[in-house]
Design an enzyme around this catalytic site. Structure first.
Site, short mmCIF file in Angstrom:
data_model
loop_
_atom_site.label_atom_id
_atom_site.label_comp_id
_atom_site.label_asym_id
_atom_site.label_seq_id
_atom_site.Cartn_x
_atom_site.Cartn_y
_atom_site.Cartn_z
N LYS A 34 0.84 -1.21 0.00
CA LYS A 34 0.00 0.00 0.00
C LYS A 34 0.88 1.26 0.00
O LYS A 34 0.61 2.21 -0.74
CB LYS A 34 -0.89 -0.01 1.25
N ASN A 35 1.92 1.26 0.84
CA ASN A 35 2.70 2.49 0.99
C ASN A 35 3.64 2.77 -0.18
O ASN A 35 4.23 3.84 -0.27
CB ASN A 35 3.47 2.49 2.32
N CYS A 67 -3.75 13.47 13.74
CA CYS A 67 -3.80 12.06 13.35
C CYS A 67 -3.80 11.24 14.62
O CYS A 67 -3.14 11.60 15.59
CB CYS A 67 -2.58 11.76 12.49
N ARG A 81 1.69 14.61 13.13
CA ARG A 81 2.35 14.23 11.88
C ARG A 81 2.48 15.48 11.01
O ARG A 81 1.71 15.70 10.08
CB ARG A 81 1.56 13.12 11.16
N ASP A 97 5.45 0.49 11.74
CA ASP A 97 4.17 -0.07 11.28
C ASP A 97 3.98 -1.52 11.73
O ASP A 97 2.93 -2.12 11.46
CB ASP A 97 4.04 0.03 9.76
N ARG A 109 -8.33 -0.15 5.61
CA ARG A 109 -7.58 0.92 4.94
C ARG A 109 -6.28 0.39 4.32
O ARG A 109 -5.81 0.93 3.33
CB ARG A 109 -7.20 2.02 5.94
C1 EPZ Z 1 4.97 6.83 6.03
O1 EPZ Z 1 4.31 7.98 6.57
C2 EPZ Z 1 3.95 5.72 6.03
N1 EPZ Z 1 2.81 6.11 5.22
C3 EPZ Z 1 3.51 5.39 7.45
O2 EPZ Z 1 2.67 4.25 7.38
C4 EPZ Z 1 4.75 5.03 8.28
O3 EPZ Z 1 4.36 4.82 9.61
C5 EPZ Z 1 5.79 6.16 8.19
O4 EPZ Z 1 6.10 6.45 6.80
C6 EPZ Z 1 7.09 5.83 8.91
O5 EPZ Z 1 7.66 4.68 8.36
C7 EPZ Z 1 2.85 5.98 3.90
O6 EPZ Z 1 3.85 5.62 3.31
C8 EPZ Z 1 1.61 6.28 3.15
P1 EPZ Z 1 7.36 10.05 7.90
P2 EPZ Z 1 5.04 9.40 6.49
O7 EPZ Z 1 7.22 11.39 7.27
O8 EPZ Z 1 5.91 9.49 5.32
C9 EPZ Z 1 8.17 13.25 11.26
C10 EPZ Z 1 0.82 2.91 7.91
O9 EPZ Z 1 0.43 2.38 8.98
N2 EPZ Z 1 7.91 14.26 10.21
O10 EPZ Z 1 8.47 9.18 7.42
O11 EPZ Z 1 3.99 10.43 6.68
C11 EPZ Z 1 6.94 12.43 11.60
O12 EPZ Z 1 6.11 13.09 12.52
C12 EPZ Z 1 1.33 4.34 7.88
O13 EPZ Z 1 0.78 2.33 6.82
C13 EPZ Z 1 8.19 15.57 10.46
O14 EPZ Z 1 8.67 15.95 11.55
O15 EPZ Z 1 5.96 9.32 7.77
C14 EPZ Z 1 7.56 11.17 12.14
O16 EPZ Z 1 7.96 11.36 13.48
C15 EPZ Z 1 1.08 5.09 9.13
N3 EPZ Z 1 7.94 16.51 9.48
C16 EPZ Z 1 8.82 11.01 11.28
O17 EPZ Z 1 9.06 12.32 10.73
C17 EPZ Z 1 7.44 16.15 8.25
O18 EPZ Z 1 7.26 17.03 7.41
C18 EPZ Z 1 8.69 10.02 10.15
O19 EPZ Z 1 7.45 10.23 9.47
C19 EPZ Z 1 7.17 14.79 8.01
C20 EPZ Z 1 7.41 13.87 9.01
#
Ligand code: EPZ
Length: 421
Positions: A22-23, A116, A121, A307, A399
């Site tokens: 999915k991701n 969220c 996030r 995840d 989802r």
């Molecule tokens: C991806 O979300 C995945 N979603 C998430 O999967 C997954 O948990 C996450 O990566 C971490 O592996 C998809 O790919 C659709 P990040 P993403 O930006 O990219 C912080 C699931 O269950 N951050 O890598 O949104 C954030 O808060 C989902 O399938 C910032 O600070 O996650 C987190 O602490 C849930 N500023 C860390 O970085 C930003 O602009 C990593 O989040 C963006 C993120």
């Protein structure tokens, strides 16, 4: 709303096929907006988040059609540039249309994703990266408006307090494919889904190197064409099924599971006492259910994936001794803990950590899922518990998991969906 009824199950036996990730599918679907030609994506899982992305693309003027397990996406000539709140609020990954729209049409209006359930996030890194490429960003009525005559390549530092960002790396990489000159993203997310997106962009004519490492280089091109691509296997679905086999006992083969994407999970399950081996394109998991506690810390790839934290926590509730879980990606991602406690688990929260003391058994209970991976953890706990468990909130599971209950049932788990009309 549907519910799942779960009975004590195991040992599991047999083999199941893992679906496409999915991701990986979500940003790759968004990337189709970068071309005017049709792209065909194979192995896209039929899950609600994919349907939401299809709705967003249709709202932007694209034609999205399923044909024999493939999705054909053809952006319209009169492509829109707005991703509305109704859809973005359902799925934060909607933000991935920002980079492609900006690069292709010079403007994008995307509703700002709100709070969220798994904790804060932010999207500051997405915006920082696009601004570095020359976008002017403004906010209007809760929407992000990004504009740029031309994007220009540059070196972008893309780390936040919790390390690199998966979707921000994807968004900036997509935008940079059509920018003037060379962009370097450092530190870039190394997740296999980011590398899969890069492979798709390369198939579209993009010039990208270093994907899968913390330094990605993108040389901008004038145009991208349509491409055909097969999505990588879903490592989180595979990991969930592997944890199920370890926790419920048995001997199962998960076809298509990629060992190179699951190193930390294989290591953790092995430490806990399960046997995992890679053979003939499958991962075989054997377990006598007699597991011992292990410690995990969630980290960016190749560390243990956030995840799979909830599912592994469910397994620890029945493992001998004490296990320590530390969340280094989403420190508040513990919504499954109170529900597991209702089933008899012994779990204490300490800030971004959970201390899990293994108990003799869980007892079935009515439980409620509030997020995708937490719902999978409750499914596993329900299958391991005495008596029956009724899980509400199954829409969260839907989802991101394609036919999870059918796959578990295929291996002998006693699980059934009760549909409400
Ligand atoms: C991806 O979300 C995945 N979603 C998430 O999967 C997954 O948990 C996450 O990566 C971490 O592996 C998809 O790919 C659709 P990040 P993403 O930006 O990219 C912080 C699931 O269950 N951050 O890598 O949104 C954030 O808060 C989902 O399938 C910032 O600070 O996650 C987190 O602490 C849930 N500023 C860390 O970085 C930003 O602009 C990593 O989040 C963006 C993120």
């Amino acid at each position: 709303m549907d519910t799942l009824v779960l009975e004590r199950s195991g040992p599991l036996a047999g083999r199941v096929q893992v679906s496409g990730a999915k991701n990986a599918a979500l940003p790759i679907m968004a990337a189709c907006l970068l071309s005017e030609e049709e792209s065909v994506i194979e192995g896209v899982p039929r899950v609600t988040d994919v349907s939401t992305m299809a709705e967003i693309l249709r709202g932007l003027g694209a034609t999205v059609a399923w044909q024999d397990g493939r999705v054909g996406i053809r952006p319209g000539h009169e492509t829109g540039w707005t991703a509305p709140y109704e859809l973005v609020s359902q799925m934060r990954a909607s933000v991935c249309v920002l980079g492609p729209l900006l690069a292709k049409h010079g403007r994008a209006r995307v509703s700002m994703p709100g709070g969220c359930i798994i904790g804060p996030r932010p999207i500051d890194l997405h915006l920082k990266g696009l601004q570095a490429l020359g976008a002017v960003i403004a906010m209007d009525h809760g929407d992000i408006i990004a504009q740029a005559e031309r994007l220009t390549g540059t070196t972008i530092h893309l780390a936040g307090a919790f390390g690199s960002s998966v979707l921000a790396t994807g968004n900036v990489m997509m935008a940079a494919t059509l920018a003037d000159g060379t962009t370097v993203i450092e530190p870039a997310a190394c997740e296999p889904e980011v590398a899969d997106l890069a492979d798709f962009l390369i198939a579209m004519g993009g010039r990208i190197s270093g994907h899968g490492t913390p330094r990605i280089t993108i040389e901008g091109v004038l145009r991208l064409h349509g491409a055909r691509h097969r999505i990588i296997p879903d490592r989180i679905e595979a990991g969930t099924l592997m944890i199920a086999a370890a926790m419920l006992g048995g001997d199962v083969a998960i076809d298509g599971a990629a060992a190179e994407h699951l190193g930390a999970v294989i290591d953790t399950l092995t430490q806990a006492g399960a046997a995992v081996e890679a053979l003939n394109g499958a991962l075989r998991v054997r377990s006598d259910r007699n597991l011992k506690g292990v410690d995990i810390t969630t980290l960016p790839f190749p560390g243990f994936p956030t995840d799979l934290q909830a599912q592994m926590t469910a397994m620890m509730t029945l493992s001998r001794g004490v296990s320590l879980v530390t969340e280094k990606i989403y420190p508040e991602r513990f919504m499954h803990v109170p529900e597991l406690r209702r089933m008899g688990a012994s779990i204490t929260r300490e800030g971004p950590s959970a201390i899990v003391k293994g108990v003799e058994g869980l007892s079935g209970a009515p439980v409620k899922a509030t997020d995708l991976r937490g719902s999978a953890a409750l499914v596993l706990a329900g299958l391991a518990a005495e008596n029956h468990t009724v899980l509400q909130g199954v829409e969260h599971l839907d989802r991101g998991y394609e036919h999870l209950e059918a796959k578990l049932a295929q291996m002998g788990a006693v699980i059934r969906r009760e549909r409400t009309i």
